[in-house]
Design a protein around this motif. Structure first.
Motif, PDB file in Angstrom:
ATOM      1  N   TYR A  20       0.840  -1.199  -0.092  1.00 44.63           N
ATOM      2  CA  TYR A  20      -0.071   0.093  -0.005  1.00 44.63           C
ATOM      3  C   TYR A  20       0.882   1.108   0.017  1.00 44.63           C
ATOM      4  O   TYR A  20       1.871   1.294   0.769  1.00 44.63           O
ATOM      5  CB  TYR A  20      -0.672   0.012   1.261  1.00 44.63           C
ATOM      6  N   ASN A  46     -11.087  -4.649  10.983  1.00 44.72           N
ATOM      7  CA  ASN A  46      -9.686  -4.058  10.342  1.00 44.72           C
ATOM      8  C   ASN A  46      -8.524  -4.817  11.008  1.00 44.72           C
ATOM      9  O   ASN A  46      -7.721  -5.123  10.417  1.00 44.72           O
ATOM     10  CB  ASN A  46      -9.674  -2.435  10.672  1.00 44.72           C
ATOM     11  N   SER A  47      -8.780  -5.121  12.419  1.00 44.97           N
ATOM     12  CA  SER A  47      -7.609  -5.857  12.947  1.00 44.97           C
ATOM     13  C   SER A  47      -7.780  -7.256  12.506  1.00 44.97           C
ATOM     14  O   SER A  47      -6.735  -7.913  12.411  1.00 44.97           O
ATOM     15  CB  SER A  47      -7.585  -5.763  14.472  1.00 44.97           C
ATOM     16  N   GLU A  86      -6.221  -7.686   9.006  1.00 47.50           N
ATOM     17  CA  GLU A  86      -4.851  -7.767   9.103  1.00 47.50           C
ATOM     18  C   GLU A  86      -4.546  -9.170   9.554  1.00 47.50           C
ATOM     19  O   GLU A  86      -3.231  -9.585   8.766  1.00 47.50           O
ATOM     20  CB  GLU A  86      -4.310  -6.575   9.976  1.00 47.50           C
ATOM     21  N   VAL A  95      -9.231  -1.084  20.754  1.00 49.30           N
ATOM     22  CA  VAL A  95      -8.897  -2.305  19.796  1.00 49.30           C
ATOM     23  C   VAL A  95      -7.489  -2.048  19.414  1.00 49.30           C
ATOM     24  O   VAL A  95      -6.965  -1.049  18.951  1.00 49.30           O
ATOM     25  CB  VAL A  95      -9.801  -2.392  18.686  1.00 49.30           C
ATOM     26  N   ASP A 115      -4.169  -4.536  17.340  1.00 51.82           N
ATOM     27  CA  ASP A 115      -3.567  -5.490  16.768  1.00 51.82           C
ATOM     28  C   ASP A 115      -1.914  -5.355  16.540  1.00 51.82           C
ATOM     29  O   ASP A 115      -1.482  -4.212  16.641  1.00 51.82           O
ATOM     30  CB  ASP A 115      -4.199  -5.939  15.452  1.00 51.82           C
ATOM     31  N   ARG A 142       0.371  -4.647  10.708  1.00 52.36           N
ATOM     32  CA  ARG A 142       1.662  -3.671   9.858  1.00 52.36           C
ATOM     33  C   ARG A 142       1.510  -2.444  10.574  1.00 52.36           C
ATOM     34  O   ARG A 142       2.407  -1.433  10.311  1.00 52.36           O
ATOM     35  CB  ARG A 142       1.475  -3.677   8.332  1.00 52.36           C
ATOM     36  N   GLY A 143       0.251  -1.921  11.003  1.00 54.41           N
ATOM     37  CA  GLY A 143       0.146  -0.505  11.312  1.00 54.41           C
ATOM     38  C   GLY A 143      -0.338  -0.058  10.215  1.00 54.41           C
ATOM     39  O   GLY A 143      -0.110   0.000   9.186  1.00 54.41           O
ATOM     40  N   PRO A 192      -1.053   3.005   7.391  1.00 57.19           N
ATOM     41  CA  PRO A 192      -0.099   3.421   6.757  1.00 57.19           C
ATOM     42  C   PRO A 192      -0.132   4.936   7.227  1.00 57.19           C
ATOM     43  O   PRO A 192      -1.285   5.519   7.565  1.00 57.19           O
ATOM     44  CB  PRO A 192      -0.477   3.293   5.367  1.00 57.19           C
ATOM     45  N   ILE A 237      -7.662   7.991   5.855  1.00 60.88           N
ATOM     46  CA  ILE A 237      -8.648   6.815   6.330  1.00 60.88           C
ATOM     47  C   ILE A 237      -9.572   7.416   7.549  1.00 60.88           C
ATOM     48  O   ILE A 237     -10.861   6.909   7.420  1.00 60.88           O
ATOM     49  CB  ILE A 237      -7.590   5.688   6.706  1.00 60.88           C
ATOM     50  N   GLY A 239      -9.787   4.216   1.464  1.00 58.74           N
ATOM     51  CA  GLY A 239      -9.137   3.107   1.902  1.00 58.74           C
ATOM     52  C   GLY A 239      -8.710   2.092   0.678  1.00 58.74           C
ATOM     53  O   GLY A 239      -9.686   1.813  -0.244  1.00 58.74           O
ATOM     54  N   GLY A 240      -7.577   1.655   0.509  1.00 56.26           N
ATOM     55  CA  GLY A 240      -6.992   0.560  -0.576  1.00 56.26           C
ATOM     56  C   GLY A 240      -7.702  -0.492  -0.426  1.00 56.26           C
ATOM     57  O   GLY A 240      -8.083  -1.081  -1.447  1.00 56.26           O
ATOM     58  N   ASN A 280      -6.413  -5.966  -2.147  1.00 58.76           N
ATOM     59  CA  ASN A 280      -6.524  -6.533  -1.107  1.00 58.76           C
ATOM     60  C   ASN A 280      -7.471  -7.302  -0.526  1.00 58.76           C
ATOM     61  O   ASN A 280      -8.609  -7.104  -1.099  1.00 58.76           O
ATOM     62  CB  ASN A 280      -5.825  -5.798   0.008  1.00 58.76           C
TER      63      ASN A 280
END
Ligand code: 1YM
Length: 636
Positions: free
Chosen positions: A7, A47-48, A51, A73, A75, A78-79, A81, A96, A103-104, A110
């Motif tokens: 990303y 989202n977590s 990932e 929340v 995780d 990668r964090g 971006p 975001i 959002g990509g 993805n």
């Protein structure tokens, strides 16, 4: 599943700002009630989990803070971006969190299986939060940005050093949007447990600081462990050694585990993107279709149907216990509680995955397959035997008034809609009710003693029970598969029991019977609970009626303060009540209040009934111990 696409900020598609979310929150989270409030957690959690599913995170942690109204929340992925967006001159994280549909992840490169009702993500949560703090660990640094009502308080800042990578989001929902901002810890906990079963190997940590509890969910075998838990809970004996397990991806990601048991009902739990679909839907239909076709084919090819028996779909499903989980990009939910999947294309897709896989498994595991077929044939035989018995009960009740049970005191009116059947316990309560009722519209059926616990009895035994047979005859609507609301002889069926613990117990036994064997009556809203008083309270010259101790306390506080003459009497039972009083307080449609019996959450109801009324005493004990604190005064 993992893609190599990395990303960068330019991948984000920008649509619009967050004003529309605050103006019409219901459009984005379904409503501002409890479901909407919890939807915020699911959005961030998704989202977590995404990932983790993409193979970048191994741990997801959810914390409910002490106030019960804010959540964190996190995780170890990668964090999010944080690089600057070339045109917008803002960090990707800010874009975001402050732009709708940004959002990509939504661009299909993805793997994103947004579990949300609308899948709109973190920006919606931000828009509806009084405060939101996002932290990202990346490249040895810790970054942080704070938002209020969706707007950044300051730009993203580097606030320290950090080991590893990951994302943490803290948020506090806006009380001007949500009438109630307290989260329900059980709802979150149950959801997290399911997440841990569906995503095997992910460590899910649940910390409830409002109740000081912490749990870690991690299941190496995923839904295999989930199945074991359900089987143990239901004390169900299995009919084959190993369950059928399938995990596949072709457009939809499907996981399924199936096990035939000796129980008489079917028990399937299904999930779409980790969301329970208690009312089923197209994915469940596709699964049933696939299972039916595979089994029928196997039975036909190997000529396993015994002579004189026809196998129905119900026979094939009897005792079937399983879990179906699918992940799809654009789920459409239907129904009042949005618990039914409605994507039409899913039915054929799921069926096409399951049918060949199960057929192959049956052929490769002949001895287990034969055990399953044996179970199915047994069910067909039992069904034919019990159908004969239940048809005779139904026939008797449908024919005429001549066959009605002797103890039924029927009403005169022939207009079904205006009539009511009161089921009471014992002849003495029956006597009061008979004298107190409106003869034209109200019928009385006294039952004697404790009703059979139908959760623990076979259909044959249920049908042999005299009280149940009388009740079934009086209702006239048939039982089990023959139950038909149209033939119900009354407009309402009302349980009228003493307002004490014995009375409640009988109500529960009767409700279990209605739930298991006449569910269409409940679904059609025909079953009610009457609310007779437990106390008569005379204050000065005024009389009040209290249904329970709470009511009594309320009445005494409101009307009894400073009065010298307060007289309280407790009714031992309905039989003790003067018929006129029973009419005034409980029977008269103008003044009484009835509770309509409703199935709000099918899965919860099923769980509570099978654990409380079923065979396993351990489950019952657990249920009672978990709620022991709620029970203050026991009437023994
Ligand atoms: C506590 C909530 O949001 N974790 C999270 C989110 C993202 C990523 C990693 C991520 C994704 C991608 C690349 C990618 C998000 N990224 C985006 C966006 N936890 C939480 N962890 N790098 C990091 O999908 O390519 C939205 S969420 F838009 F940047 F892709």
């Amino acid at each position: 599943m993992t893609t190599t696409h990395t990303y960068t900020a330019k991948d984000i598609t920008v649509l619009e700002g967050l004003d529309p979310v605050r103006k019409r929150p219901g459009m984005y989270i379904g409503g501002v009630g409890s479901a909407g409030l919890h939807h915020l957690v699911w959005e961030i959690l998704d989202n977590s989990v995404d990932e983790a599913m993409n193979g970048y995170a191994t741990e997801v942690c959810v914390t409910l803070h002490r106030d019960g109204t804010s959540i964190t929340v996190s995780d170890n992925g990668r964090g999010i971006p944080i690089d600057k967006h070339p045109k917008l001159k803002k960090s990707a994280l800010e874009v975001i969190l402050t732009t709708l549909h940004a959002g990509g992840k939504f661009e299909g490169q993805n793997y994103k299986t947004s579990g949300g009702l609308h899948g709109v993500g973190a920006s919606v949560v931000n828009a509806l939060s009084k405060k939101l703090v996002a932290q990202v660990k990346k490249d040895g640094h810790l970054y942080e940005q704070t938002f209020k009502l969706g707007k950044p308080v300051a730009p993203l800042k580097k606030i320290g050093v950090a080991r590893g990578t990951g994302t943490t989001v803290y948020f506090h929902p806006d009380p001007t949007i949500f009438p109630k901002t307290e989260f329900n810890p059980d709802t979150i906990r149950d959801r997290l447990e399911v997440v841990s079963y569906i995503h095997k190997g992910v460590r899910v940590i649940w910390e409830d600081l409002s109740n000081r509890t912490k749990e870690v969910f991690e299941h190496k075998e995923g839904i295999g462990n989930y199945l074991q838990k359900i089987l143990a809970q239901r004390a169900a004996k299995t009919v084959h050694d190993q369950p059928f397990f399938l995990e596949k991806e072709n457009g939809a990601r499907v996981q399924l585990i199936l096990q035939w048991t000796e129980s008489t009902d079917e028990h399937i739990r299904s999930y779409v993107n980790g969301i329970p679909t208690s009312s089923g839907g197209t994915h469940e239909n596709g699964m049933r279709g696939g299972v039916m076709k595979a089994l029928r084919n196997f039975i036909n090819i190997h000529k396993l149907t015994p002579r004189g028996v026809t196998l129905t779909a119900e026979d094939l499903r009897e005792g079937l216990t399983g879990i179906l989980s699918i992940f799809i990009p654009d789920p459409q939910f239907q129904g009042q509680t949005k618990d039914r999947l409605n994507n039409p294309e899913l039915q054929a897709q799921v069926e096409a995955i399951i049918r060949p896989a199960l057929e192959h498994w049956l052929n490769a595991n002949r001895s287990m397959a034969e055990m399953i077929v044996l179970r199915i044939v047994l069910s067909a035989k039992a069904r034919e035997a019990s159908r004969a018995a239940s048809a005779s009960v139904t026939r008797k009740s449908a024919t005429s008034r001549l066959n009605l049970p002797g103890k039924l005191t029927d009403c005169a009116s022939n207009k079904k809609e205006e009539t009511e059947l009161f089921i009471v316990e014992g002849d003495s309560a029956g006597g009061s009710a008979k004298q107190g009722r409106d003869r034209n519209r109200q019928a009385i059926l006294p039952l004697r003693g404790k009703v059979l616990n139908t959760e623990q009895a076979s259909l044959k035994k249920v049908l042999e029970n005299k009280e149940i047979a009388d009740l079934t005859t009086a209702l006239g609507c048939g039982i089990g598969a023959n139950c038909n609301v149209e033939s119900l002889r009354y407009g309402k069926v009302i349980l009228l029991m003493d307002a004490d613990y014995d009375g409640h117990h009988i109500s529960i036994l009767l409700l279990t019977f209605f739930y298991r064997h006449m569910r269409p009556l409940i679904q059609a809203g025909k079953v009610f609970l009457a609310q007779p008083p437990l106390y008569r309270i005379d204050i000065a010259k005024q009389t009040y009626w209290a249904h329970d101790d709470k009511d009594r306390k309320y009445i005494l506080e409101k009307h009894g303060k400073g009065r010298s003459k307060v007289d309280i009497s407790r009714f031992k039972g309905l039989g003790e009540m003067m018929p006129k009083v029973l009419w005034q307080t409980t029977l008269d449609p103008k003044t009484r209040s009835l509770l309509r019996v409703d199935i709000e959450d099918g899965l919860k109801t099923e769980q509570v009934i099978s654990s409380l009324m079923g065979k396993d005493p351990h489950e019952r004990f657990k249920f009672i111990m978990e709620r022991a604190e709620d029970a203050q005064e026991l009437d023994v």
